[in-house]
Design an enzyme around this catalytic site. Structure first.
Site, PDB file in Angstrom:
ATOM      1  N   ASN A   7       7.386  16.855  33.238  1.00  0.00           N
ATOM      2  CA  ASN A   7       5.964  17.017  32.941  1.00  0.00           C
ATOM      3  C   ASN A   7       5.592  15.891  31.973  1.00  0.00           C
ATOM      4  OD1 ASN A   7       3.435  17.755  32.125  1.00  0.00           O
ATOM      5  ND2 ASN A   7       3.979  19.858  31.556  1.00  0.00           N
ATOM      6  N   ARG A  90       5.130  17.670  37.534  1.00  0.00           N
ATOM      7  CA  ARG A  90       3.865  18.382  37.379  1.00  0.00           C
ATOM      8  C   ARG A  90       2.736  17.360  37.396  1.00  0.00           C
ATOM      9  NH1 ARG A  90       0.696  20.168  32.148  1.00  0.00           N
ATOM     10  NH2 ARG A  90      -0.955  21.292  33.190  1.00  0.00           N
ATOM     11  N   HIS A 179      -4.035  25.387  35.757  1.00  0.00           N
ATOM     12  CA  HIS A 179      -2.952  26.350  35.456  1.00  0.00           C
ATOM     13  C   HIS A 179      -2.475  27.097  36.707  1.00  0.00           C
ATOM     14  CE1 HIS A 179      -4.875  26.809  31.205  1.00  0.00           C
ATOM     15  NE2 HIS A 179      -3.857  25.968  31.129  1.00  0.00           N
ATOM     16  N   ARG A 240     -11.608  23.960  22.747  1.00  0.00           N
ATOM     17  CA  ARG A 240     -12.632  23.797  23.797  1.00  0.00           C
ATOM     18  C   ARG A 240     -13.569  24.987  23.814  1.00  0.00           C
ATOM     19  NH1 ARG A 240      -8.451  22.896  28.502  1.00  0.00           N
ATOM     20  NH2 ARG A 240      -6.924  22.011  27.087  1.00  0.00           N
ATOM     21  N   GLU A 384       6.424  27.784  34.261  1.00  0.00           N
ATOM     22  CA  GLU A 384       5.898  26.810  35.210  1.00  0.00           C
ATOM     23  C   GLU A 384       6.999  25.899  35.744  1.00  0.00           C
ATOM     24  OE1 GLU A 384       2.976  26.323  32.103  1.00  0.00           O
ATOM     25  OE2 GLU A 384       1.515  25.726  33.626  1.00  0.00           O
TER      26      GLU A 384
END
Ligand code: ADP
Length: 401
Positions: A7, A90, A179, A240, A384
Site C-alpha cells: 500500500n 492497493r 474503503h 474532513r 484490508e
C-alpha cells in the site's frame, strides 16, 4: 504461495507478506518519511519489531529495503524474492473501469493514470509504488485491488448527482465510494459469523477511522455508500467535514476572500473533529477533553455520532430493512462511547444494544446487540491486506489456468 501486499502512499509504503496456505502474516511493516529527513523502516516479524533509520530517497529505495529485509539471512522470512508468488497493490481510484482486482499491465496502469484527476493525492503514489515494484520484482505477477471497485454495483439513482448531467458526461462526476475492500471484507466475515450467505443479507458496514464511510450492502452488493466523488463526502471525519450545504464553500470563498485551494484545505484538513473541537483530529484526545468538561469537544463527538445514526436510518430505508450492522476500523473497533451514542435509542428499528458486550468488544470480534435484538450488531476488525492478498491470489491463479 506467498503474497506480498503493498500500500504505497505519498511518503510511505505499508507492506505485509502473507502465507496463503495458513493466512499467516510472515512479516509486515512500514517505510515512512520517504524523501525527507528521518526516513525509516519499521519491520515486524513474529512478535518483534525492528526500526531501521536510514535515508530512503524514493519509493524504489523503499521497496528495495523491504525486500532486502524479507530475504535477510537473519531477519528475513524467505530465502529469495522468487518465493513471492505475486504482489497485490492497493490502488484508491479505478474510476468506472474496474469492478474487481485485475492483473496489472501497461494498459491497466495507463487507465489508472487516467484516473489521476479524480484522485490527485492518492493515485500518483499508488502508481509510483507499482512501477517501482515492477522494476525490482521483475517477472512476479502483480495485481491491483481498488477502493472503488466494490461500489461498482451502486445504481445510477444513487451515484448520479443532481447537477447538470453534462458534467457527468464531461468529467465523470458521480459517486464512486471508497474503503470498498474493507466494507466487503467485514461484510463477508459478518455473514460467516451469522452462519448465513452474504447474498441473502442486508448489511450496513460502518468503517470509522480517520477517514470514515458507511455502506449499504444488499444481497452481497454495495447499493449505496457515504463517500462520493471524493472521500470528502458523508460522515464527520478526523479533519474532513463530510456532508455540508454546498453553498458554504462559495460563501467562505467570497467573504474570507480565499481561493479554491484554501477552501480545499479548510474542508479536507481543518474540519471534522479537529475543526469542531479545536482540540484534535484523534477522537481519543477529543474524548479526554470532553470528559474534563469541554463543551465544544463534547459537541464534536455528538455531531460525529449523530451523523452515523442518520446514515444508518437512511440505509435501512434504502434497503427496506437491515439484518446486520458492522462497526470496523480505528473508531469502529475501539470506541465504545461512539458505538453507544449511535446505537442507543434505536429500539424502534429493532436494534437492542448490549452495553456490557459493547464495553468488551475492543479491537476484537464481538456481538454488541442483545440476543433478542431483531438486528444483529457486530464489531469486526477489518483486514484490508488479507482481502487484497486473497483477491490477488484468485486473479493470479485464474491467469495461470
Ligand atoms: P485510517 O483511516 O488512517 O486508516 P484507522 O482506521 O487506523 O485510520 O483509525 C484511526 C483513528 O481511529 C484515530 O484517528 C483515532 O481517532 C481512532 N482510534 C484508534 N485507536 C483508538 C482507540 N483505542 N480508541 C478510540 N479511538 C481510536
Amino acid at each position: 504461495m506467498k503474497i506480498l501486499v503493498i500500500n504505497s502512499g505519498s511518503s510511505s509504503i505499508k507492506f505485509q507478506l502473507i502465507d496463503m496456505e495458513n493466512l499467516d502474516v510472515l512479516a509486515k511493516g512500514l517505510v515512512e518519511r520517504i524523501g525527507i529527513s528521518g526516513s525509516k523502516l519499521s519491520y515486524y516479524k513474529k512478535g518483534k519489531t525492528d526500526v531501521i533509520e536510514q535515508p530512503i530517497k524514493d519509493h524504489k529505495e523503499g521497496i528495495n529495503l523491504i525486500i532486502s529485509y524479507l530475504i535477510d539471512p537473519y531477519e528475513g522470512v524467505i530465502k529469495d524474492k522468487s518465493e513471492i508468488s505475486a504482489v497485490g497493490h492497493r490502488v484508491v481510484h479505478a474510476g468506472e473501469k474496474y469492478s474487481g482486482t485485475v492483473i496489472l499491465n501497461k494498459d491497466v496502469i495507463d487507465a489508472l493514470k487516467a484516473c489521476i484527476p479524480l484522485a490527485p493525492l492518492h493515485n500518483p503514489p499508488n502508481i509510483i509504488g507499482i512501477e517501482a515494484s515492477m522494476d525490482i520484482l521483475t517477472g512476479i505477477p502483480m495485481a491491483g485491488t481498488f477502493d472503488t471497485a466494490f461500489h461498482h454495483t451502486i445504481p445510477e439513482k444513487a451515484y448520479i448527482y443532481p447537477i447538470p448531467y453534462k458534467y457527468y458526461r464531461k468529467y465523470r462526476i458521480r459517486r464512486y465510494g471508497f474503503h470498498g475492500t474493507s466494507h466487503f471484507y467485514v461484510a463477508k466475515e459478518g455473514a460467516k459469523k451469522l452462519g448465513k450467505d452474504l447474498e441473502e443479507l442486508k448489511i450496513i458496514t460502518c468503517h470509522l477511522g480517520n477517514g470514515s464511510s458507511i455502506t449499504a450492502i444488499k444481497n452481497g452488493k454495495s447499493i449505496d455508500t457515504s463517500m462520493g466523488f471524493t472521500p470528502l463526502e458523508g460522515l464527520v471525519m478526523g479533519t474532513r467535514c463530510g456532508d455540508i450545504d454546498p453553498s458554504i464553500p462559495m460563501f467562505l470563498q467570497k467573504n474570507e476572500e480565499i481561493d479554491y485551494k484554501e477552501i480545499d484545505r479548510i474542508l479536507n484538513k481543518m474540519s471534522g473533529l479537529q475543526g469542531i473541537s479545536e482540540v484534535s483530529s484523534d477522537i481519543r484526545d477529543v474524548e479526554k477533553r470532553a470528559e474534563s468538561g469541554d463543551n465544544q469537544a463534547q459537541l464534536a463527538i455528538e455531531i460525529l455520532a449523530y451523523r452515523i445514526k442518520k446514515y444508518i436510518g437512511s440505509y435501512v430505508a434504502a434497503m427496506n430493512g437491515v439484518d446486520l450492522i458492522i462497526f470496523t476500523a480505528g473508531i469502529g473497533e475501539n470506541d465504545c462511547l461512539v458505538r453507544k451514542m449511535v446505537l442507543e435509542d434505536m429500539e424502534f428499528l429493532g436494534i437492542h444494544f448490549d452495553s456490557i458486550a459493547n464495553d468488551k468488544a475492543i479491537r476484537k470480534y464481538g456481538v454488541i446487540s442483545t440476543s433478542d435484538s431483531k438486528i444483529t450488531v457486530m464489531v469486526i476488525p477489518t483486514n484490508e491486506e488479507l482481502e487484497i492478498a486473497k483477491q490477488t491470489l484468485k486473479v493470479v491463479l485464474n491467469e495461470e489456468k
